[in-house]
Scaffold this motif. Structure first.
Motif, mmCIF file in Angstrom:
data_model
loop_
_atom_site.group_PDB
_atom_site.id
_atom_site.type_symbol
_atom_site.label_atom_id
_atom_site.label_comp_id
_atom_site.label_asym_id
_atom_site.label_seq_id
_atom_site.Cartn_x
_atom_site.Cartn_y
_atom_site.Cartn_z
ATOM 1 N N ASP A 104 0.823 -1.209 0.000
ATOM 2 C CA ASP A 104 0.000 0.000 0.000
ATOM 3 C C ASP A 104 0.858 1.260 0.000
ATOM 4 O OD1 ASP A 104 -2.331 -1.457 -0.060
ATOM 5 O OD2 ASP A 104 -2.585 -1.439 2.116
ATOM 6 N N THR A 105 1.952 1.267 0.741
ATOM 7 C CA THR A 105 2.835 2.428 0.775
ATOM 8 C C THR A 105 3.424 2.666 -0.607
ATOM 9 O OG1 THR A 105 3.370 1.976 3.078
ATOM 10 C CG2 THR A 105 4.830 3.464 1.885
ATOM 11 N N ASP A 106 3.882 1.592 -1.251
ATOM 12 C CA ASP A 106 4.417 1.728 -2.605
ATOM 13 C C ASP A 106 3.379 2.318 -3.544
ATOM 14 O OD1 ASP A 106 6.915 0.755 -2.038
ATOM 15 O OD2 ASP A 106 6.457 -1.307 -2.645
ATOM 16 N N ARG A 107 2.200 1.791 -3.485
ATOM 17 C CA ARG A 107 1.130 2.285 -4.372
ATOM 18 C C ARG A 107 0.798 3.741 -4.079
ATOM 19 N NH1 ARG A 107 -3.001 -2.838 -4.849
ATOM 20 N NH2 ARG A 107 -1.594 -4.083 -6.102
ATOM 21 N N TYR A 108 0.768 4.084 -2.811
ATOM 22 C CA TYR A 108 0.481 5.462 -2.436
ATOM 23 C C TYR A 108 1.538 6.405 -3.021
ATOM 24 C CZ TYR A 108 0.309 9.705 0.283
ATOM 25 O OH TYR A 108 0.275 11.021 0.644
ATOM 26 N N LEU A 109 2.797 6.056 -2.861
ATOM 27 C CA LEU A 109 3.869 6.918 -3.363
ATOM 28 C C LEU A 109 3.841 7.029 -4.882
ATOM 29 C CD1 LEU A 109 6.766 5.753 -1.029
ATOM 30 C CD2 LEU A 109 5.543 7.927 -0.933
ATOM 31 N N ILE A 110 3.578 5.930 -5.547
ATOM 32 C CA ILE A 110 3.498 5.950 -7.010
ATOM 33 C C ILE A 110 2.331 6.818 -7.452
ATOM 34 C CG2 ILE A 110 3.014 4.545 -9.061
ATOM 35 C CD1 ILE A 110 4.538 2.242 -7.562
ATOM 36 N N LEU A 111 1.183 6.630 -6.830
ATOM 37 C CA LEU A 111 0.004 7.426 -7.187
ATOM 38 C C LEU A 111 0.244 8.906 -6.910
ATOM 39 C CD1 LEU A 111 -2.867 7.537 -8.229
ATOM 40 C CD2 LEU A 111 -3.657 7.085 -5.902
ATOM 41 N N ARG A 112 0.871 9.221 -5.788
ATOM 42 C CA ARG A 112 1.152 10.618 -5.467
ATOM 43 C C ARG A 112 2.040 11.238 -6.543
ATOM 44 N NH1 ARG A 112 4.418 11.857 -0.159
ATOM 45 N NH2 ARG A 112 6.020 10.937 -1.458
ATOM 46 N N ASP A 113 3.059 10.516 -6.978
ATOM 47 C CA ASP A 113 3.931 11.030 -8.034
ATOM 48 C C ASP A 113 3.176 11.202 -9.346
ATOM 49 O OD1 ASP A 113 6.094 11.186 -6.367
ATOM 50 O OD2 ASP A 113 7.000 9.310 -7.036
ATOM 51 N N LEU A 114 2.326 10.238 -9.667
ATOM 52 C CA LEU A 114 1.546 10.342 -10.904
ATOM 53 C C LEU A 114 0.611 11.541 -10.852
ATOM 54 C CD1 LEU A 114 0.662 6.600 -11.622
ATOM 55 C CD2 LEU A 114 2.388 8.007 -12.767
ATOM 56 N N LEU A 115 -0.011 11.776 -9.709
ATOM 57 C CA LEU A 115 -0.898 12.928 -9.565
ATOM 58 C C LEU A 115 -0.128 14.236 -9.724
ATOM 59 C CD1 LEU A 115 -3.176 11.828 -6.602
ATOM 60 C CD2 LEU A 115 -3.920 12.326 -8.932
ATOM 61 N N LEU A 116 1.061 14.286 -9.161
ATOM 62 C CA LEU A 116 1.847 15.513 -9.249
ATOM 63 C C LEU A 116 2.363 15.780 -10.656
ATOM 64 C CD1 LEU A 116 3.757 15.324 -5.878
ATOM 65 C CD2 LEU A 116 1.980 16.951 -6.520
ATOM 66 N N ASP A 117 2.426 14.733 -11.480
ATOM 67 C CA ASP A 117 2.858 14.916 -12.867
ATOM 68 C C ASP A 117 1.733 15.411 -13.771
ATOM 69 O OD1 ASP A 117 5.458 14.224 -12.329
ATOM 70 O OD2 ASP A 117 5.189 12.111 -12.841
ATOM 71 N N LEU A 118 0.509 15.408 -13.265
ATOM 72 C CA LEU A 118 -0.615 15.891 -14.065
ATOM 73 C C LEU A 118 -0.567 17.405 -14.197
ATOM 74 C CD1 LEU A 118 -3.668 13.927 -12.618
ATOM 75 C CD2 LEU A 118 -2.583 13.572 -14.827
ATOM 76 N N ASP A 119 -1.248 17.899 -15.208
ATOM 77 C CA ASP A 119 -1.448 19.329 -15.381
ATOM 78 C C ASP A 119 -2.112 19.875 -14.104
ATOM 79 O OD1 ASP A 119 -3.823 21.375 -16.366
ATOM 80 O OD2 ASP A 119 -1.897 21.728 -17.367
ATOM 81 N N PRO A 120 -1.705 21.047 -13.617
ATOM 82 C CA PRO A 120 -2.287 21.593 -12.383
ATOM 83 C C PRO A 120 -3.815 21.712 -12.409
ATOM 84 C CG PRO A 120 -0.333 22.819 -12.969
ATOM 85 C CD PRO A 120 -0.604 21.864 -14.110
ATOM 86 N N LYS A 121 -4.395 22.009 -13.564
ATOM 87 C CA LYS A 121 -5.859 22.092 -13.652
ATOM 88 C C LYS A 121 -6.493 20.735 -13.379
ATOM 89 C CE LYS A 121 -6.081 25.898 -16.946
ATOM 90 N NZ LYS A 121 -6.487 26.309 -18.283
ATOM 91 N N MET A 122 -5.864 19.684 -13.882
ATOM 92 C CA MET A 122 -6.377 18.333 -13.659
ATOM 93 C C MET A 122 -6.167 17.910 -12.204
ATOM 94 S SD MET A 122 -5.155 16.332 -17.052
ATOM 95 C CE MET A 122 -5.707 16.769 -18.683
ATOM 96 N N GLN A 123 -5.025 18.263 -11.638
ATOM 97 C CA GLN A 123 -4.755 17.962 -10.230
ATOM 98 C C GLN A 123 -5.823 18.584 -9.340
ATOM 99 O OE1 GLN A 123 -0.943 19.009 -8.608
ATOM 100 N NE2 GLN A 123 0.089 18.448 -10.501
ATOM 101 N N GLU A 124 -6.124 19.816 -9.630
ATOM 102 C CA GLU A 124 -7.084 20.555 -8.834
ATOM 103 C C GLU A 124 -8.453 19.888 -8.868
ATOM 104 O OE1 GLU A 124 -7.425 25.182 -8.442
ATOM 105 O OE2 GLU A 124 -8.359 24.535 -10.309
#
Length: 173
Positions: A104-124
């Motif tokens: 779960d920790t691995d998945r959380y970190l991967i997902l967090r990185d993927l979210l941060l790589d999105l366009d800021p409008k999409m992140q929001e």
């Protein structure tokens, strides 16, 4: 007392009114920061920084009734900027300093990185929809764009996340 009245009082220098406003949003601010940083210390630092920024910039709030979305945007921008800054300056070992990983920790970190790589409008949009439980119509009204635009951005963001996630899964197989 309503949010608009508290904002008006806070703009006139009433610190107690500003404190009351913060009490209505403090858990949302903390949750947002915790999702970005994954630890209590950094989340609390972010809340403190954003509180100071909001206090100093309260006069920039155009609509007194939109304090919560306004301060959440400040938080998301702060977290995004801080995460990017840290990602550039810290060695990889310090970013991932968790000593014992579980799946779960691995998945959380991967997902967090993927979210941060999105366009800021999409992140929001993802932040507001899935972590703050806003409806698409609330997001559209706040962003002053058609609801269809929000749906399109959300759909694109989810497709991109799914694609990047699956691409990463294939590499680990």
């Amino acid at each position: 007392m309503g949010e608009q009245q508290l904002v008006k009082r806070a703009r006139k220098g009433d610190d107690e009114a500003f404190y009351e406003l913060l009490q209505t949003v403090k858990s949302s601010l903390y949750r947002t920061a915790y999702r970005y940083f994954g630890n209590e210390h950094d989340a609390l630092d972010a809340v403190q920084e954003v509180t100071c920024k909001a206090y100093l910039k309260l006069h920039n709030l155009r609509k007194p009734g939109h304090f919560k979305p306004w301060i959440l945007r400040i938080m998301m921008n702060y977290c995004h900027d801080e995460w990017r800054r840290r990602k550039r300056t810290l060695p990889v070992e310090e970013i991932f300093s968790v000593t014992s990983y579980d799946e779960d920790t691995d998945r959380y970190l991967i997902l967090r990185d993927l979210l941060l790589d999105l366009d800021p409008k999409m992140q929001e949009i993802i932040q507001l929809k899935y972590f703050e439980d806003w409806t698409l119509s609330q997001i559209a009204e706040w962003k002053r764009v058609p609801e269809g635009t929000i749906k399109t951005r959300l759909n694109r963001a989810l497709k991109q996340l799914r694609f990047e996630w699956e691409k990463g899964e294939e590499r680990h197989v």
